[in-house]
Design a protein around this motif. Structure first.
Motif, short mmCIF file in Angstrom:
data_model
loop_
_atom_site.label_atom_id
_atom_site.label_comp_id
_atom_site.label_asym_id
_atom_site.label_seq_id
_atom_site.Cartn_x
_atom_site.Cartn_y
_atom_site.Cartn_z
N THR A 1 -4.34 44.10 107.92
CA THR A 1 -2.92 43.81 107.75
C THR A 1 -2.01 44.92 108.21
O THR A 1 -0.80 44.71 108.30
N ARG B 1 6.54 47.99 100.79
CA ARG B 1 7.92 47.62 101.10
C ARG B 1 8.85 48.81 100.96
O ARG B 1 9.76 49.02 101.76
N CYS C 1 5.71 44.20 106.33
CA CYS C 1 4.61 44.16 105.36
C CYS C 1 4.27 42.73 104.95
O CYS C 1 5.13 41.86 104.93
N ALA C 2 3.01 42.55 104.66
CA ALA C 2 2.51 41.24 104.23
C ALA C 2 3.02 40.94 102.82
O ALA C 2 3.37 41.85 102.06
N THR C 3 3.05 39.67 102.47
CA THR C 3 3.47 39.29 101.12
C THR C 3 2.39 39.67 100.11
O THR C 3 1.21 39.82 100.47
N SER C 4 2.79 39.75 98.86
CA SER C 4 1.81 40.06 97.82
C SER C 4 0.79 38.92 97.69
O SER C 4 -0.38 39.16 97.39
N GLU C 5 1.22 37.70 97.99
CA GLU C 5 0.30 36.55 97.93
C GLU C 5 -0.75 36.64 99.03
O GLU C 5 -1.91 36.32 98.80
N ALA C 6 -0.34 37.10 100.21
CA ALA C 6 -1.29 37.26 101.31
C ALA C 6 -2.29 38.37 100.99
O ALA C 6 -3.49 38.24 101.28
N HIS D 1 2.13 45.74 97.70
CA HIS D 1 3.30 45.16 98.37
C HIS D 1 4.57 45.94 98.03
O HIS D 1 5.36 46.26 98.91
N ARG D 2 4.76 46.26 96.77
CA ARG D 2 5.96 46.99 96.34
C ARG D 2 6.03 48.38 96.96
O ARG D 2 7.06 48.78 97.50
N SER E 1 -2.37 43.73 94.18
CA SER E 1 -1.68 43.17 95.35
C SER E 1 -0.17 43.34 95.23
O SER E 1 0.50 43.69 96.20
N ARG E 2 0.38 43.12 94.06
CA ARG E 2 1.83 43.30 93.86
C ARG E 2 2.23 44.76 94.01
O ARG E 2 3.29 45.06 94.57
#
Length: 93
Positions: free
Chosen positions: A43, A85, A10-15, A81-82, A77-78
Protein backbone atom coordinates in the motif's frame (compact mmCIF):
# COMPACT_ATOMS: atom_id res chain seq x y z
CA UNK A 1 7.17 15.95 -7.41
CA UNK A 2 3.99 14.49 -8.93
CA UNK A 3 5.12 10.95 -8.07
CA UNK A 4 5.61 11.95 -4.44
CA UNK A 5 2.09 13.39 -4.20
CA UNK A 6 0.44 10.34 -5.79
CA UNK A 7 2.42 8.08 -3.44
CA UNK A 8 1.37 10.19 -0.44
CA UNK A 9 -2.32 9.24 -0.75
CA UNK A 10 -3.14 6.94 2.13
CA UNK A 11 -5.39 3.91 2.06
CA UNK A 12 -8.57 3.85 4.12
CA UNK A 13 -8.61 2.16 7.49
CA UNK A 14 -11.09 -0.36 6.04
CA UNK A 15 -8.65 -1.26 3.26
CA UNK A 16 -5.85 -1.68 5.81
CA UNK A 17 -8.13 -3.84 7.99
CA UNK A 18 -9.06 -5.98 5.00
CA UNK A 19 -5.37 -6.46 4.16
CA UNK A 20 -4.53 -7.45 7.76
CA UNK A 21 -7.56 -9.76 8.06
CA UNK A 22 -6.64 -11.56 4.86
CA UNK A 23 -3.06 -12.06 6.03
CA UNK A 24 -4.29 -13.29 9.40
CA UNK A 25 -6.53 -15.87 7.74
CA UNK A 26 -4.10 -17.04 5.06
CA UNK A 27 -0.90 -17.20 7.15
CA UNK A 28 -1.77 -17.02 10.86
CA UNK A 29 1.70 -18.08 12.03
CA UNK A 30 3.49 -15.24 10.22
CA UNK A 31 5.11 -12.62 12.43
CA UNK A 32 3.19 -9.36 12.77
CA UNK A 33 6.34 -7.42 11.88
CA UNK A 34 6.58 -9.28 8.57
CA UNK A 35 2.92 -8.57 7.83
CA UNK A 36 3.60 -4.86 8.48
CA UNK A 37 6.43 -4.99 5.93
CA UNK A 38 4.00 -6.55 3.45
CA UNK A 39 1.50 -3.78 4.22
CA UNK A 40 4.13 -1.14 3.52
CA UNK A 41 5.11 -2.75 0.23
CA UNK A 42 1.53 -3.34 -0.94
CA UNK A 43 0.00 0.00 0.00
CA UNK A 44 2.94 2.34 0.40
CA UNK A 45 1.97 2.84 4.04
CA UNK A 46 4.31 5.18 5.88
CA UNK A 47 6.78 3.09 7.87
CA UNK A 48 6.82 5.68 10.63
CA UNK A 49 3.02 5.50 10.90
CA UNK A 50 3.11 1.71 11.07
CA UNK A 51 5.84 1.71 13.73
CA UNK A 52 4.13 4.43 15.75
CA UNK A 53 0.82 2.53 15.70
CA UNK A 54 2.54 -0.68 16.81
CA UNK A 55 4.28 1.13 19.68
CA UNK A 56 1.15 3.04 20.69
CA UNK A 57 -0.88 -0.18 20.91
CA UNK A 58 2.04 -2.03 22.54
CA UNK A 59 1.96 -4.84 19.97
CA UNK A 60 4.87 -7.26 19.69
CA UNK A 61 6.26 -7.47 16.16
CA UNK A 62 7.44 -11.03 16.84
CA UNK A 63 3.94 -12.27 17.75
CA UNK A 64 2.04 -14.33 15.17
CA UNK A 65 -0.60 -12.28 13.36
CA UNK A 66 -3.12 -15.05 14.01
CA UNK A 67 -2.97 -14.34 17.75
CA UNK A 68 -4.47 -10.87 17.37
CA UNK A 69 -8.15 -10.38 18.13
CA UNK A 70 -10.47 -8.64 15.69
CA UNK A 71 -10.60 -5.59 17.96
CA UNK A 72 -6.79 -5.39 17.96
CA UNK A 73 -6.69 -5.58 14.16
CA UNK A 74 -9.33 -2.85 13.96
CA UNK A 75 -7.43 -0.62 16.37
CA UNK A 76 -4.20 -1.25 14.47
CA UNK A 77 -5.71 -0.40 11.09
CA UNK A 78 -7.34 2.78 12.41
CA UNK A 79 -4.15 3.86 14.15
CA UNK A 80 -2.02 3.27 11.05
CA UNK A 81 -4.52 5.25 8.97
CA UNK A 82 -4.62 8.12 11.49
CA UNK A 83 -0.83 8.37 11.84
CA UNK A 84 -0.35 7.97 8.07
CA UNK A 85 -2.91 10.69 7.32
CA UNK A 86 -1.19 13.00 9.81
CA UNK A 87 2.18 12.34 8.15
CA UNK A 88 0.73 13.08 4.70
CA UNK A 89 -0.87 16.27 5.99
CA UNK A 90 2.43 17.30 7.59
CA UNK A 91 4.41 16.77 4.35
CA UNK A 92 1.82 18.65 2.29
CA UNK A 93 1.95 21.67 4.60
Amino acid sequence: MQQLRSRAVCATSEAILSFLTERQFVRPHRRLGDVMIDLHQATGACELAVNRAMEWLKLDAAAPVGRLRRTELTQLSRSIHRFWRAAVHHTDA
